[in-house]
Design an enzyme around this catalytic site. Structure first.
Site, PDB file in Angstrom:
ATOM      1  N   ARG A 110      12.377  -7.520   2.561  1.00 20.86           N
ATOM      2  CA  ARG A 110      12.395  -6.069   2.374  1.00 20.86           C
ATOM      3  C   ARG A 110      13.605  -5.428   3.055  1.00 20.86           C
ATOM      4  O   ARG A 110      13.995  -5.809   4.148  1.00 20.86           O
ATOM      5  CB  ARG A 110      11.098  -5.465   2.932  1.00 20.86           C
ATOM      6  CG  ARG A 110      10.963  -3.977   2.681  1.00 20.86           C
ATOM      7  CD  ARG A 110       9.547  -3.499   2.919  1.00 20.86           C
ATOM      8  NE  ARG A 110       9.155  -3.521   4.319  1.00 20.86           N
ATOM      9  CZ  ARG A 110       7.983  -3.064   4.769  1.00 20.86           C
ATOM     10  NH1 ARG A 110       7.095  -2.577   3.916  1.00 20.86           N
ATOM     11  NH2 ARG A 110       7.686  -3.106   6.052  1.00 20.86           N
TER      12      ARG A 110
ATOM     13  N   ARG B 161      14.653  -3.266   8.542  1.00 18.49           N
ATOM     14  CA  ARG B 161      13.991  -2.544   9.623  1.00 18.49           C
ATOM     15  C   ARG B 161      13.778  -3.487  10.803  1.00 18.49           C
ATOM     16  O   ARG B 161      13.525  -4.678  10.624  1.00 18.49           O
ATOM     17  CB  ARG B 161      12.633  -2.015   9.155  1.00 18.49           C
ATOM     18  CG  ARG B 161      12.735  -0.706   8.429  1.00 18.49           C
ATOM     19  CD  ARG B 161      11.438  -0.084   8.011  1.00 18.49           C
ATOM     20  NE  ARG B 161      10.203  -0.705   8.427  1.00 18.49           N
ATOM     21  CZ  ARG B 161       9.027  -0.438   7.866  1.00 18.49           C
ATOM     22  NH1 ARG B 161       8.975   0.400   6.852  1.00 18.49           N
ATOM     23  NH2 ARG B 161       7.928  -1.010   8.289  1.00 18.49           N
TER      24      ARG B 161
ATOM     25  N   ARG C 190      -6.565   2.412  11.335  1.00 21.53           N
ATOM     26  CA  ARG C 190      -6.299   1.002  11.605  1.00 21.53           C
ATOM     27  C   ARG C 190      -7.303   0.405  12.578  1.00 21.53           C
ATOM     28  O   ARG C 190      -7.310  -0.815  12.777  1.00 21.53           O
ATOM     29  CB  ARG C 190      -4.880   0.826  12.159  1.00 21.53           C
ATOM     30  CG  ARG C 190      -3.806   0.987  11.104  1.00 21.53           C
ATOM     31  CD  ARG C 190      -2.445   0.649  11.650  1.00 21.53           C
ATOM     32  NE  ARG C 190      -1.429   0.665  10.602  1.00 21.53           N
ATOM     33  CZ  ARG C 190      -0.132   0.471  10.823  1.00 21.53           C
ATOM     34  NH1 ARG C 190       0.282   0.234  12.052  1.00 21.53           N
ATOM     35  NH2 ARG C 190       0.719   0.497   9.828  1.00 21.53           N
TER      36      ARG C 190
ATOM     37  N   ARG D 132       3.104  -8.494  14.044  1.00 16.05           N
ATOM     38  CA  ARG D 132       2.446  -7.388  13.351  1.00 16.05           C
ATOM     39  C   ARG D 132       1.231  -7.874  12.571  1.00 16.05           C
ATOM     40  O   ARG D 132       0.167  -7.237  12.583  1.00 16.05           O
ATOM     41  CB  ARG D 132       3.428  -6.702  12.391  1.00 16.05           C
ATOM     42  CG  ARG D 132       4.540  -5.940  13.070  1.00 16.05           C
ATOM     43  CD  ARG D 132       5.587  -5.494  12.063  1.00 16.05           C
ATOM     44  NE  ARG D 132       5.075  -4.450  11.171  1.00 16.05           N
ATOM     45  CZ  ARG D 132       5.667  -4.092  10.042  1.00 16.05           C
ATOM     46  NH1 ARG D 132       6.752  -4.726   9.636  1.00 16.05           N
ATOM     47  NH2 ARG D 132       5.157  -3.124   9.307  1.00 16.05           N
TER      48      ARG D 132
ATOM     49  N   LYS E   1       0.821  -1.215   0.000  1.00 14.66           N
ATOM     50  CA  LYS E   1       0.000   0.000   0.000  1.00 14.66           C
ATOM     51  C   LYS E   1       0.854   1.263   0.000  1.00 14.66           C
ATOM     52  O   LYS E   1       0.437   2.289  -0.544  1.00 14.66           O
ATOM     53  CB  LYS E   1      -0.976   0.003   1.173  1.00 14.66           C
ATOM     54  CG  LYS E   1      -0.366  -0.019   2.549  1.00 14.66           C
ATOM     55  CD  LYS E   1      -1.455  -0.064   3.619  1.00 14.66           C
ATOM     56  CE  LYS E   1      -0.874  -0.089   5.027  1.00 14.66           C
ATOM     57  NZ  LYS E   1      -0.043  -1.302   5.280  1.00 14.66           N
TER      58      LYS E   1
END
Length: 219
Positions: free
Chosen positions: A127, A155, A90, A166, A15
């Protein structure tokens, strides 16, 4: 007419990429609450340290903080004619607050990007992000940023153990949120498992369809 868009979807759904492209094509600001929070986490303040601890644990920052951040951002001049929200809302509480913020604006277009969980884990594990400019890369190829030459790093919240947490948090909160929006004429689910260019085309076509519907209602 204004172009008010909220991009929903789990971590790794793409997104952020779609929101950035959409903002450029439609000439409205992309507002990433994740970017705002990561900037805050780098500050040597009590708020920054609290944000960092929450992110490292795979949790979500409180509704009150997020609503305050978004409310302040949406009244800036560059967002008055439209925006693309990435990472907000969210929760249902955040969605209700957003409705109140937008009460005098054109209808909110809500796009929910859907991707199977096993694909999300694979994407997030691969990623990397540039430690200098923050550019995100969707695979492990190379060690340098093609944009600024900075080193690519993982990250802290993309580690596999954190990714599972998550996704668990997102799944817990996402069903009530999508149920909140699902009955609206300007809500659509987008297949995010397709290639990025196909997803972009689906997003653009959906927005054009919704805008046309809103314009017809005004006639």
């Amino acid at each position: 007419m204004q172009l008010n868009i909220a991009m929903l979807g789990p971590p790794g759904a793409g997104k952020g990429t779609q929101a950035s492209q959409l903002g450029e094509v439609r000439n409205v600001p992309r507002i990433s609450t994740g970017d705002i929070l990561r900037e805050a986490a780098q500050l040597e303040t009590e708020f920054g340290r609290a944000v960092q601890a929450t992110m490292d644990a795979g949790g979500l920052v409180s509704d009150e903080v997020m609503i305050g951040i978004v409310r302040e951002r949406l009244v800036r001049e560059d967002a008055l004619e439209g925006f693309v929200l990435d990472g907000f809302p969210r929760t249902v509480a955040q969605a209700e607050a957003l409705d109140a913020i937008l009460v005098d604006r054109d209808p909110l277009i809500v796009l929910d990007i859907s991707v199977p969980s096993d694909e999300l884990v694979r994407r997030l594990a691969a990623r990397r992000v540039c430690g200098e400019c923050g550019e995100i890369f969707g695979d492990k190829l190379g060690t340098e940023c093609g944009k600024c030459g900075g080193a690519l790093v993982q990250r802290s919240d993309d580690r596999e153990s954190i990714v599972h947490e998550r996704l668990k948090v997102y799944a817990r909160d996402s069903e009530p949120l999508t149920s909140y929006y699902r009955g609206r004429r300007t809500f659509a689910e987008i297949d995010g498992s397709r290639t990025p260019d196909v997803v972009e085309r689906l997003v653009q076509e959906t927005i054009d369809r919704f805008q046309g519907s809103v314009e017809r209602d005004r006639l």
